[in-house]
Write a protein that holds these residues in place. Structure first.
Motif, PDB file in Angstrom:
ATOM      1  N   TYR A 122     -11.040   4.120   9.754  1.00 19.50           N
ATOM      2  CA  TYR A 122     -10.138   5.153   9.260  1.00 19.50           C
ATOM      3  C   TYR A 122     -10.956   6.357   8.785  1.00 19.50           C
ATOM      4  CZ  TYR A 122      -6.519   1.561   9.206  1.00 19.50           C
ATOM      5  OH  TYR A 122      -5.630   0.586   9.579  1.00 19.50           O
ATOM      6  N   LEU A 161       0.794  -1.227   0.000  1.00 17.90           N
ATOM      7  CA  LEU A 161       0.000   0.000   0.000  1.00 17.90           C
ATOM      8  C   LEU A 161       0.827   1.278   0.000  1.00 17.90           C
ATOM      9  CD1 LEU A 161      -2.952  -0.894   2.419  1.00 17.90           C
ATOM     10  CD2 LEU A 161      -2.605  -1.516   0.024  1.00 17.90           C
ATOM     11  N   GLY A 201      -1.003  -5.273   2.766  1.00 23.30           N
ATOM     12  CA  GLY A 201      -2.340  -4.757   3.053  1.00 23.30           C
ATOM     13  C   GLY A 201      -2.396  -3.753   4.173  1.00 23.30           C
ATOM     14  N   THR A 202      -1.232  -3.264   4.635  1.00 22.07           N
ATOM     15  CA  THR A 202      -1.238  -2.249   5.693  1.00 22.07           C
ATOM     16  C   THR A 202      -0.360  -1.061   5.300  1.00 22.07           C
ATOM     17  OG1 THR A 202       0.697  -3.060   6.945  1.00 22.07           O
ATOM     18  CG2 THR A 202      -1.442  -4.059   7.459  1.00 22.07           C
ATOM     19  N   LEU A 203      -0.630   0.043   5.960  1.00 23.05           N
ATOM     20  CA  LEU A 203       0.194   1.239   5.867  1.00 23.05           C
ATOM     21  C   LEU A 203       0.871   1.462   7.205  1.00 23.05           C
ATOM     22  CD1 LEU A 203      -2.402   3.539   4.107  1.00 23.05           C
ATOM     23  CD2 LEU A 203      -0.100   3.078   3.223  1.00 23.05           C
ATOM     24  N   TYR A 262      -9.084  -3.467   7.072  1.00 22.77           N
ATOM     25  CA  TYR A 262      -9.222  -2.279   6.215  1.00 22.77           C
ATOM     26  C   TYR A 262     -10.544  -2.358   5.445  1.00 22.77           C
ATOM     27  CZ  TYR A 262      -4.399  -0.410   6.782  1.00 22.77           C
ATOM     28  OH  TYR A 262      -3.239   0.150   7.264  1.00 22.77           O
ATOM     29  N   GLN A 310       0.300 -11.475   7.344  1.00 25.95           N
ATOM     30  CA  GLN A 310      -0.465 -12.542   6.686  1.00 25.95           C
ATOM     31  C   GLN A 310       0.457 -13.308   5.743  1.00 25.95           C
ATOM     32  OE1 GLN A 310      -3.545 -10.299   4.748  1.00 25.95           O
ATOM     33  NE2 GLN A 310      -4.831 -10.207   6.568  1.00 25.95           N
ATOM     34  N   PHE A 369      -2.161  11.786   5.103  1.00 27.69           N
ATOM     35  CA  PHE A 369      -1.036  11.627   4.179  1.00 27.69           C
ATOM     36  C   PHE A 369      -0.229  12.926   4.053  1.00 27.69           C
ATOM     37  CE2 PHE A 369      -4.070   8.301   2.812  1.00 27.69           C
ATOM     38  CZ  PHE A 369      -3.276   7.219   3.116  1.00 27.69           C
ATOM     39  N   TYR A 399      -0.529   4.437  -2.145  1.00 26.35           N
ATOM     40  CA  TYR A 399      -1.068   5.654  -1.525  1.00 26.35           C
ATOM     41  C   TYR A 399      -0.155   6.857  -1.747  1.00 26.35           C
ATOM     42  CZ  TYR A 399      -5.123   3.399   0.475  1.00 26.35           C
ATOM     43  OH  TYR A 399      -6.330   2.764   0.618  1.00 26.35           O
ATOM     44  N   ASN A 425      -4.372  -1.503  13.178  1.00 29.32           N
ATOM     45  CA  ASN A 425      -3.740  -1.743  11.873  1.00 29.32           C
ATOM     46  C   ASN A 425      -3.760  -3.211  11.458  1.00 29.32           C
ATOM     47  OD1 ASN A 425      -2.573  -0.924   9.494  1.00 29.32           O
ATOM     48  ND2 ASN A 425      -0.689  -0.127  10.404  1.00 29.32           N
ATOM     49  N   GLU A 426      -4.850  -3.902  11.780  1.00 33.38           N
ATOM     50  CA  GLU A 426      -5.026  -5.280  11.296  1.00 33.38           C
ATOM     51  C   GLU A 426      -5.346  -5.220   9.799  1.00 33.38           C
ATOM     52  OE1 GLU A 426      -4.824  -8.556  11.828  1.00 33.38           O
ATOM     53  OE2 GLU A 426      -5.877  -8.856   9.931  1.00 33.38           O
ATOM     54  N   ALA A 427      -4.536  -5.909   9.004  1.00 36.04           N
ATOM     55  CA  ALA A 427      -4.663  -5.834   7.543  1.00 36.04           C
ATOM     56  C   ALA A 427      -6.066  -6.226   7.067  1.00 36.04           C
ATOM     57  CB  ALA A 427      -3.615  -6.734   6.881  1.00 36.04           C
ATOM     58  N   MET A 473      -3.510   7.387   8.101  1.00 32.73           N
ATOM     59  CA  MET A 473      -2.900   6.146   8.589  1.00 32.73           C
ATOM     60  C   MET A 473      -2.967   6.150  10.118  1.00 32.73           C
ATOM     61  SD  MET A 473       0.504   6.503   6.154  1.00 32.73           S
ATOM     62  CE  MET A 473       0.647   8.296   6.321  1.00 32.73           C
TER      63      MET A 473
END
Lengths: 294, 294
Positions: free
Chosen positions: B219, A18, A172-174, B277, B171, B253, A22, B272-274, B230
């Protein structure tokens, strides 16, 4: 050498990395960040379908899809094959490969910190890497010259094709800090190119340490291909550190250690990269090259 | 209360959470590890298709597919819907829900360490959690009683349904140390059940700290649903730590901080668990409950 005319910043070549996706979006929404330079900067979301789906790729790894023969015979039923041809044709039509720098932004689950990847040891690339290393002492420089990426990756469209890797970061994370470090590295590259075009560069005199790809090592597997061991806890997260013959490399599920049986000291990278389980890669081994007199 | 007759150990309910999937495989290949107990232990690979493909799920999250009404009307074109019905029917046919403990093994990209998840505050579960906390001081106990998981998760098939979470772990990867910690916790649970069945338990007298689910926080997003910020670096990896009103929560950002505007101190988890999202969850807020006099 000619001045650089273009920079192409690519994110999301892998849809679940990501940071680049982003950051590319940020640049698209705030074009002033890239303007007023002596070269044109363009941005590209590499794999929009994979990004939308939150996966690395749809049909095949886009960053292994730029082999020249394959590009000629793009399979229209395969999304990345088609996408690679599309990107390649657009690149040829809009950029001069001999004066264009590509910055392709990736992330890894390996503990590789901020890494600059070179596809070749062209003097221009080495000078740039030496400058960036002096600006960012924690930066690692990795050469993928012998890994195959210099012929099949997106960045291979230009001789001045660079990749940024940052990790460890779960797919899948930032991570805000890693995002900022990546953005900072992009600006440092652009600043260097500006000085280069103006002819106002102070030539960096010193040594550059390059971790050069040697080979990839697979997990121990049974006959059916199932992995039989994990990265050894003593090796986990130790990217860029010396691995000596006899050091523990893997740990079986019954907690038996498997040692490194090579004959020389190596420096593993991409240790425990999630996307490489399916590629048969537990880590890539490198050796250190010192480029001096730059 | 009746003795426990069965334990069902489940891994790979999410196909890209490898710890449980490989631990389940280990148990299947080494059944002696689970034998000679006063209860029967069985193992289950929750989502074999997703595991083979290296993804969380094929059509929908299996661990949200056990809602009782949905189980009656399983959609045969939806793999997880079908799979949930299959597992549920097999469970009913082979286990007595009133004397069966389910241990469903998960991992998370959040920095949650080793966590035991309770679906309810039944006295038996609290006693077990108190015992495990005294055996493993670093263990955290999280209650998903109010999160919805007590009606739609695989473990909700039994009143004694537990989950293990371990993280942070990307993951699609294994980590030998986290694997061993998870296996160790499974044995501690089995040992407790053995003592329980024998009536030889020393009742744990003390307090149990439970982090109880309050609500999930998304988010910041724009109108199209794109995330605009983020996790703030000051909150990243700080699962289970106190978040006070006014503390930074997100970073845009453009690096503007967004503060926590709640009115009381909370303890975020799953930061922040993928996999969250797409669910619109940046973190879950908890409060601390102290259960005493156990």
């Amino acid at each position: 050498m000619n001045k650089m005319s273009h920079v192409l910043i690519v994110g999301g070549t892998h849809g679940n990395e990501l940071t680049g996706a982003y950051l590319t979006q940020k640049f698209q929404q705030s074009p002033h960040l890239l303007e007023n330079r002596s070269f044109q900067v363009q941005t590209l979301l590499g794999n929009p379908k994979a990004f939308a789906k939150g996966v690395r790729y749809i049909d095949q790894d886009l960053n292994r899809s730029f082999d020249r023969p394959c590009l000629q015979n793009a399979d229209h039923s395969n999304y990345e094959s088609q996408r690679a041809r599309e990107i390649s044709q657009s690149f040829e039509a809009n950029f001069d490969a001999s004066t264009t720098v590509i910055i392709d932004i990736h992330s890894t689950t390996a503990n590789m910190g901020l890494t600059l990847i070179l596809n070749n040891h062209d003097a221009f690339n080495l000078q740039l890497a030496a400058y960036l290393s002096s600006e960012i002492p924690s930066l690692k420089v990795y050469s993928s010259e012998h890994s195959g990426r210099n012929r099949d990756s997106l960045r291979s469209l230009s001789k001045f094709g660079l990749a940024i890797e940052i990790g460890s970061l779960a797919q899948g994370t930032l991570n805000a800090e890693l995002f900022q470090n990546t953005e900072n590295l992009v600006y440092k590259i652009l600043n260097y190119l500006e000085e280069y075009n103006r002819g106002s560069l102070k030539i960096h005199k010193g040594e550059l340490k390059i971790y050069q790809y040697l080979e990839s090592i697979d997990y121990p597997r049974d006959e059916a291909g199932n992995i039989q061991a994990m990265i050894h806890p003593q090796l986990q997260s130790r990217d860029y550190e010396a691995l000596h013959p006899g050091d523990p490399m893997f740990l079986t599920f019954d907690y038996a250690s498997i040692m490194y049986t090579g004959e020389s000291v190596v420096y593993p990278v991409f240790i425990n990269e999630a996307a490489y389980y399916e590629k048969g890669i537990a880590m890539c081994l490198t050796k250190i090259n010192i480029e001096s007199g730059l």
